[in-house]
Design an enzyme around this catalytic site. Sequence first.
Site, PDB file in Angstrom:
ATOM      1  N   ASP A 487       0.694  -1.310  -0.030  1.00  0.00           N
ATOM      2  CA  ASP A 487      -0.083  -0.087  -0.060  1.00  0.00           C
ATOM      3  C   ASP A 487       0.961   1.387  -0.076  1.00  0.00           C
ATOM      4  O   ASP A 487       0.323   2.405  -0.326  1.00  0.00           O
ATOM      5  CB  ASP A 487      -0.738   0.129   1.379  1.00  0.00           C
ATOM      6  CG  ASP A 487      -2.072  -0.768   1.203  1.00  0.00           C
ATOM      7  OD1 ASP A 487      -2.415  -0.818  -0.156  1.00  0.00           O
ATOM      8  OD2 ASP A 487      -2.605  -1.266   2.166  1.00  0.00           O
TER       9      ASP A 487
HETATM   10  C1  GLC Z   1      -0.819   0.207   4.504  1.00  0.00           C
HETATM   11  C2  GLC Z   1      -0.059   0.322   5.766  1.00  0.00           C
HETATM   12  C3  GLC Z   1      -0.836   0.164   6.949  1.00  0.00           C
HETATM   13  C4  GLC Z   1      -1.747   1.309   6.980  1.00  0.00           C
HETATM   14  C5  GLC Z   1      -2.648   1.244   5.912  1.00  0.00           C
HETATM   15  C6  GLC Z   1      -3.702   2.371   5.921  1.00  0.00           C
HETATM   16  O1  GLC Z   1      -1.487  -0.932   4.411  1.00  0.00           O
HETATM   17  O2  GLC Z   1       0.911  -0.809   5.836  1.00  0.00           O
HETATM   18  O3  GLC Z   1      -0.012   0.165   8.003  1.00  0.00           O
HETATM   19  O4  GLC Z   1      -2.365   1.114   8.246  1.00  0.00           O
HETATM   20  O5  GLC Z   1      -1.657   1.353   4.899  1.00  0.00           O
HETATM   21  O6  GLC Z   1      -3.327   3.490   5.587  1.00  0.00           O
HETATM   22  C1  GLC Z   2      -1.222  -3.669   5.576  1.00  0.00           C
HETATM   23  C2  GLC Z   2      -2.618  -4.080   4.748  1.00  0.00           C
HETATM   24  C3  GLC Z   2      -2.438  -4.672   3.674  1.00  0.00           C
HETATM   25  C4  GLC Z   2      -1.290  -4.274   2.808  1.00  0.00           C
HETATM   26  C5  GLC Z   2      -0.109  -4.550   3.684  1.00  0.00           C
HETATM   27  C6  GLC Z   2       1.157  -3.951   2.845  1.00  0.00           C
HETATM   28  O1  GLC Z   2      -0.965  -5.126   6.232  1.00  0.00           O
HETATM   29  O2  GLC Z   2      -3.668  -4.522   5.514  1.00  0.00           O
HETATM   30  O3  GLC Z   2      -3.602  -4.870   2.742  1.00  0.00           O
HETATM   31  O4  GLC Z   2      -0.911  -5.418   1.928  1.00  0.00           O
HETATM   32  O5  GLC Z   2      -0.337  -3.611   4.957  1.00  0.00           O
HETATM   33  O6  GLC Z   2       1.369  -2.795   2.507  1.00  0.00           O
END
Ligand code: GLC
Ligand code: GLC
Length: 822
Positions: A487
């Site tokens: 993400d």
């Molecule tokens: C990504 C991050 C996670 C954060 C999410 C929502 O998944 O890894 O830590 O909470 O984005 O912003």
């Molecule tokens: C958090 C999110 C997941 C994402 C990961 C890496 O764990 O929940 O959807 O793939 O972060 O960013």
Amino acid sequence: MKFGHFDDTQREYVITQPDTPLPWINYLGSEEYFGLISNTAGGYSFYKDARLRRLTRYRYNNSPLDMGGRYLYLRDNSTDTYWSPSWMPTRVELDDYECRHGQGYTIITSKYNGIRSSTRYFVPLGESLEIWQVTLTNESRSDADLSLFSAIEFCLWDANDDATNFQRNYSIGQVEVIDDVIYHKTEYRERRDHFAYFACSEKLAGFDTQRESFLGAYHGWNEPAVVENGKSYDSIAHGWQPIGSHHVKVNLKAGEQKQIIFILGYQENPKDDKFDPPGSQTINKKSAKKALEKYLQTANADQAFDELRDYWTMLLGKMQVTTPDEHTDRMVNIWNAYQCMVTFNMSRSASYFESGIGRGMGFRDSNQDLLGFVHMIPERARERILDIAATQLKDGGAFHQYQPLTKRGNNDVGSGFNDDPAWLVLGVAAYVKESGDWSILDAPVQYENEPGTESALYEHLQRSIQYTLDRLGPNNLPLIGRADWNDCLNLNCFSDTPGQSFQTTTNKDGKVAESVFIAGLFVLACKEMAGISRKLKEERGDSFVFQLSSDDYFQFARDMETTVWKAGWDGNWFRRAYDDFGHVLGSKENTEGQIFIEPQGICVMAGLGVENGNAVKALDSVGERLATPHGIVLQQPAFSQYYLHLGEISSYPPGYKENAGVFCHTNPWIMIAESLVGRGDTAFDYYTRINPSAREEISELHKCEPYVYAQMIAGRDAATHGEAKNSWLSGTAAWNYVAITQFILGIQPTLDGLQVKPVLPSKWSGFEAVRSFRGVRYEISVQREGVGNEVSLEVDGKSIGGTIIPLPAEEGKTVKVKAVIR
Ligand code: GLC
Ligand code: GLC
């Protein structure tokens, strides 16, 4: 240093000192009513949705960190002293303390001045209430004159509003106290048709429902005025902060024991039967009363607890192993499976790191959570798949999240995460392999939750694949969109404004930045689709409408593989992406972010390089550049500064989260990849490095619970290398379960039957397992007779070719499998 120990026979973790490095929590409930409970009785409860239907209040990020929960106070009326049997919130030093976390229950036992108290917290199966069963024993030589006070703080249902909208909230709180039962009914007069109740099995000496009366002005939960004085006010809340507190007098002779039960419940009424008598403003309490009559009786509460234990024995019994490694055994047999149930239920909504008001269920997250859960209750996985699929967009894309209460997709973090659709294929494949239920592919499912748009689930899968084919970039690799699995790799974002969300900002049209990770995922998904359509054709013949054949999907996979070798291979490892300027990322050409873990895992899992030797090269690079004693970090070198064109990943300090932390979710991909290239020792070594049980001895450093996985362990660039954060709700749970059970131990559901194909550490002489699969119980015994990974199978005494035990076997049958490895 340890703060407790495992009790594998009871399937419990036993915490022996209350001041653990962080609150070590557990979950109550596994269906609709849920609670979080810490080792000092902190936490809160909710019905279905931690945001929209919160029953009790909890203040995150407090100091002390864990304040507020299911508190009890004991008072010795002869000396006017009081203490908390769960240590918090009074923190009076106890003579004895023990907290046992089990599957869906927690028991906190302590002793102070000769009074032993033991409280068992759990949610009976099929009920929307929680029971606190308190046993008080006078272990002293003199009689005891005690007062027991309970205390919870009600939340005004919508947890977000509850924490912010005080101009309104301070005036709307309402309760009823009838026959010693406390009813919380804020907003019941208007549009709500639900209320909470808090009851006790004993006759009350008093009660309180107004927080200020109970605590006293300027007092905290550690010194409630009512407890100090030994007298309740019988206060009725009018606005402000409604709470529930009972006061029970308990006289115990020396050696005497008494059990007291508290129940906190949630009840809905039919819209036209809310009030009793009709036309009044008094809650209709009929259904709540029924539940109370039942569970305020010890025998019924005991029976409900036994049923809960049996239920878990049944669920965990679907896969049990005996290996040479105790950490493997207890994670596979108990804790990892249990965590998979919790992540399946909660997605990323409510933990001590997820506030319950943030995220709904994630499209990609829930599809992955299925992978570790589907063997326990396939029917629930089926329902979940259909819910998720209904939030798919017509173009094959997806709402990134949906709310569990309404089951509708939401746009809170937008859509356009271009990996999302492919995970649906993986989730469905896992379900069909486990259950053999082909009918799910015919199930009519809406798009975008729009009635009238239904098509067979199979078509949703086709659209998922098509979504990627429709979005290829300059190198023919999949466009990344807002982000892929990571993400925080935001290649189209270019955010230069503080506070802007990286995940909802897109400043570029997204026609250039490409993801090698999605390429690998796509190949994997195409191979699953090829398998599904081949098998479906066998099952259904031409009566099923296929737009594309199995061969077509293999062709898509092959074409993408060719592209990856052309544009995604860096010589010694897989590249990560191309940015908006068409520059490569995850390459020796970069100064920072030269190598990323994700494409090494997913591409090898999709089969890339397994035959031509490149998989081994990529994995060796992982071993040299990314592996640490605390797990494999996400990338190296860490980003030392913020890069506008990379986004959030470069916003984190080096070593944390996606910027070179050990992002545990990705580690099992490497374990799987290592098993696919036949390296059982390396696979198992990586498994052990992040196995929480194997890290128990370093609890002081690790900080999080030693019985569940955390999302992240700080990487080698961090000042706190080895420190874990964000325990419980992480794709780590499902993927580690898959890596150890299906690849290292090698017991894997396939479309054609159960496969047994272990890739074990060389020192292991073998292992035993039982696995329920499609109604059949497989008793599997694996013996090593040579140093390789060659497997030969005997099924009920007869040797078979290959590693897949053919179907069908009669339902209810036991099949004995002997596997020899040479
Ligand atoms: C990504 C991050 C996670 C954060 C999410 C929502 O998944 O890894 O830590 O909470 O984005 O912003
Ligand atoms: C958090 C999110 C997941 C994402 C990961 C890496 O764990 O929940 O959807 O793939 O972060 O960013």
